[in-house]
Design a protein around this motif. Sequence first.
Motif: not given
Length: 233
Positions: A115-117, A119-137
């Motif tokens: 939700a925070a990502a 709200a910052m205007g991050i789209g689905p692709v960037r959210r997957y690459l920059q937020v979800q994948l790093p946490i899922a490492v």
Amino acid sequence: MNLDRFFDIPSDLQHSWAGLIGLHLREALLPVLAGLLLALPLAQLCVRFRWLYPPVLGATTVLYAVPSLAFFVVLIDYTGQTELTVMIPLAVYSLVVLVPAIVDGVRSVPQETLAAATAMGIGPVRRYLQVQLPIAVPAIMAGLRVAAASSISLVSVGALIGNQGALGNLLAAAQKYDRPELALNSVLTTAALAIVCDALLVLLRVALTPWMPSGGRPRTAARQRPVPQEATR
């Protein structure tokens, strides 16, 4: 044991001991990399469309159940007795480990973070690459460790199709030339490669997730010690 005979590789294998190691790593790890590149978008589709996950997981499980020799028989008419015939099944086999690992890792990302990502205007692709994948490492690396160890082990089966088994070719040579030390060389070297690759993946996971301890579990706040009743009186 005569170490000279232990490392004396028959000339018909067309590789030295070091050459067989390089060939084994290439045939084992390139399929895992290909499987990862295929699993990343496939897992994201499974996360986005939950109904897609069961059939994808079922299909990869069925493919994993197909014996490698059966895969070779099907592929050999198209790819011949080449490394590609060995690597394609290994890439397919890696999916049964990597897809669930990535899906579980991505689904573990807290909704507050997503939700925070957003709200910052991050789209689905960037959210997957920059937020979800790093946490899922951590989950992804756990899947990679299993896939790499399995692939290193299964490469040896390629010895059955024109000496494409790398270190596994030593097993056939041991029987052909009545040299059991070659079989021992194959087993010990393959096991050592699996251990070294696993250790390197652990180090990579530590480097990519500095916020986690080496054990792989996220740090949690220390439990607050109970206050003695005397102090509350």
